[in-house]
Scaffold this motif. Structure first.
Motif, PDB file in Angstrom:
ATOM      1  N   ASN A  46      21.095  33.788 -20.087  1.00  0.00           N
ATOM      2  CA  ASN A  46      19.707  33.562 -19.697  1.00  0.00           C
ATOM      3  C   ASN A  46      19.082  32.577 -20.668  1.00  0.00           C
ATOM      4  OD1 ASN A  46      19.117  35.791 -17.506  1.00  0.00           O
ATOM      5  ND2 ASN A  46      20.267  36.797 -19.124  1.00  0.00           N
ATOM      6  N   GLY A  47      19.442  31.322 -20.567  1.00  0.00           N
ATOM      7  CA  GLY A  47      18.949  30.309 -21.487  1.00  0.00           C
ATOM      8  C   GLY A  47      18.605  29.025 -20.763  1.00  0.00           C
ATOM      9  N   ASN A  91      23.575  23.714  -8.218  1.00  0.00           N
ATOM     10  CA  ASN A  91      23.870  24.968  -8.889  1.00  0.00           C
ATOM     11  C   ASN A  91      25.365  25.041  -9.170  1.00  0.00           C
ATOM     12  OD1 ASN A  91      21.249  25.927  -8.862  1.00  0.00           O
ATOM     13  ND2 ASN A  91      21.504  27.013  -6.926  1.00  0.00           N
ATOM     14  N   LEU A  92      25.708  25.448 -10.381  1.00  0.00           N
ATOM     15  CA  LEU A  92      27.099  25.692 -10.748  1.00  0.00           C
ATOM     16  C   LEU A  92      27.241  27.157 -11.115  1.00  0.00           C
ATOM     17  CD1 LEU A  92      27.716  22.613 -13.076  1.00  0.00           C
ATOM     18  CD2 LEU A  92      28.419  22.849 -10.694  1.00  0.00           C
ATOM     19  N   ARG A 114      19.251  25.419 -16.493  1.00  0.00           N
ATOM     20  CA  ARG A 114      18.743  26.776 -16.675  1.00  0.00           C
ATOM     21  C   ARG A 114      19.843  27.771 -16.308  1.00  0.00           C
ATOM     22  NH1 ARG A 114      13.267  27.504 -13.828  1.00  0.00           N
ATOM     23  NH2 ARG A 114      14.558  27.294 -11.950  1.00  0.00           N
ATOM     24  N   PHE A 115      20.196  28.627 -17.255  1.00  0.00           N
ATOM     25  CA  PHE A 115      21.273  29.599 -17.064  1.00  0.00           C
ATOM     26  C   PHE A 115      20.680  30.949 -16.685  1.00  0.00           C
ATOM     27  CE2 PHE A 115      22.602  26.561 -20.303  1.00  0.00           C
ATOM     28  CZ  PHE A 115      23.783  26.080 -19.760  1.00  0.00           C
ATOM     29  N   LEU A 116      21.235  31.559 -15.656  1.00  0.00           N
ATOM     30  CA  LEU A 116      20.768  32.870 -15.235  1.00  0.00           C
ATOM     31  C   LEU A 116      21.894  33.604 -14.525  1.00  0.00           C
ATOM     32  CD1 LEU A 116      18.384  34.859 -14.982  1.00  0.00           C
ATOM     33  CD2 LEU A 116      17.835  33.784 -12.789  1.00  0.00           C
ATOM     34  N   ALA A 132      24.255  28.252 -13.302  1.00  0.00           N
ATOM     35  CA  ALA A 132      23.546  27.188 -14.006  1.00  0.00           C
ATOM     36  C   ALA A 132      22.811  26.354 -12.963  1.00  0.00           C
ATOM     37  CB  ALA A 132      24.506  26.317 -14.800  1.00  0.00           C
ATOM     38  N   GLU A 133      21.485  26.337 -13.065  1.00  0.00           N
ATOM     39  CA  GLU A 133      20.666  25.544 -12.150  1.00  0.00           C
ATOM     40  C   GLU A 133      20.325  24.223 -12.824  1.00  0.00           C
ATOM     41  OE1 GLU A 133      16.685  26.022  -9.358  1.00  0.00           O
ATOM     42  OE2 GLU A 133      16.870  27.210 -11.182  1.00  0.00           O
ATOM     43  N   LEU A 134      20.661  23.113 -12.191  1.00  0.00           N
ATOM     44  CA  LEU A 134      20.440  21.779 -12.734  1.00  0.00           C
ATOM     45  C   LEU A 134      19.177  21.196 -12.120  1.00  0.00           C
ATOM     46  CD1 LEU A 134      23.370  22.448 -13.457  1.00  0.00           C
ATOM     47  CD2 LEU A 134      23.975  20.104 -12.876  1.00  0.00           C
TER      48      LEU A 134
END
Length: 203
Positions: free
Chosen positions: A80-81, A174-175, A157-159, A163-165
Motif C-alpha cells: 500500500n504505497g 494496471n499491473l 500506486r500500490f494496493l 500497481a495502478e499507473l
C-alpha cells in the motif's frame, strides 16, 4: 481505458524500439528533492547528469540503446504505497526513442523490473524487463497524453498486489503481481535526448 497485465516475462524489445543496455545505475537514498535520488553532477562516455532550473537532467547524445536508472529501497509497505515524480523528455535530434519515468518492482538479485515512462511525444508507455529481455507496452489512442511542459506527474500506486499507473492522476494501466511487488523503486532514462526529473517522492 484501463488495461490489466500480469507482471510476467516477455520478449526482447524489437522493431521501433532499440535493444537496450542497462549497465549504468546508481543507488538512491532518502531525503528531499535531489537528496533522495543522490543524483549529483557527473559525466561518462554516454551520460551527463546536471541540474538545470530546479530539475535534474540526464542527457545522452550518443547511444540510442542506453538506459540509466537510480533505484533504492524506498517504499516501506509496498502493498500500500506510492511513488511519483515530475517528468519531462526532449529528443533534440528527432532520432530514436527518448523516454523517462519511474522504475519499480526492482529485484536486486536479477535486475528485473517494471518501468512507467513518458516518451518524447508525451505518450505513456511501460517496459517490463525479465531475465530474457524486455516487453514494451505502448499507449492506445484513448489513453491519457502528457502536456510536455514540465507539469507532467507519473505515479505508481500500490494496493493489494496491484500497481495502478497514473499520468497526471489519469489511469493508464494496471499491473498485478501474484507474489507482491519489490520495495525498490526510483527513476529511469531511456534512449537519446534530455530526460528531466523533479519532485521524486515515495511512501
Amino acid at each position: 481505458m484501463i488495461r490489466h497485465f500480469p507482471l510476467i516475462a516477455a520478449c526482447l524489445v524489437a522493431g521501433a524500439t532499440a535493444t537496450f543496455a542497462q549497465d549504468t545505475f546508481s543507488e538512491i537514498g532518502t531525503g528531499q528533492y535531489l537528496a533522495p535520488l543522490d543524483m549529483a553532477p557527473f559525466q561518462d562516455d554516454t551520460w551527463q547528469g546536471y541540474e538545470q532550473e530546479g530539475w535534474y537532467v540526464l542527457e545522452n547524445r550518443s547511444d540510442p540503446g542506453a538506459i540509466r536508472y537510480y533505484r533504492g529501497n524506498v517504499i516501506g509497505d509496498v502493498g500500500n504505497g506510492r511513488v511519483q515524480a515530475n517528468i519531462y523528455v526532449r529528443n533534440d535530434d528527432g532520432q530514436g526513442l527518448a523516454a523517462a519515468g519511474l522504475i519499480f518492482d526492482f529485484n536486486v538479485e536479477t535486475s528485473t523490473y517494471a518501468a512507467f515512462l513518458l516518451d518524447h511525444e508525451n505518450n505513456p508507455m511501460v517496459l517490463l524487463r525479465d531475465e530474457d529481455g524486455m516487453e514494451p507496452i505502448f499507449a492506445d489512442a484513448d489513453d491519457p497524453v502528457g502536456r510536455g511542459d514540465g507539469t507532467d506527474v507519473l505515479a505508481v500506486r500500490f494496493l493489494d498486489g496491484r500497481a495502478e499507473l497514473l499520468l497526471n492522476d489519469e489511469p493508464f494501466l494496471n499491473l498485478s503481481a501474484e507474489s507482491g511487488f519489490h520495495s525498490y523503486a526510483g527513476v529511469i532514462a531511456v534512449g537519446t535526448g534530455r530526460h528531466g526529473f523533479w519532485g521524486f517522492a515515495a511512501e
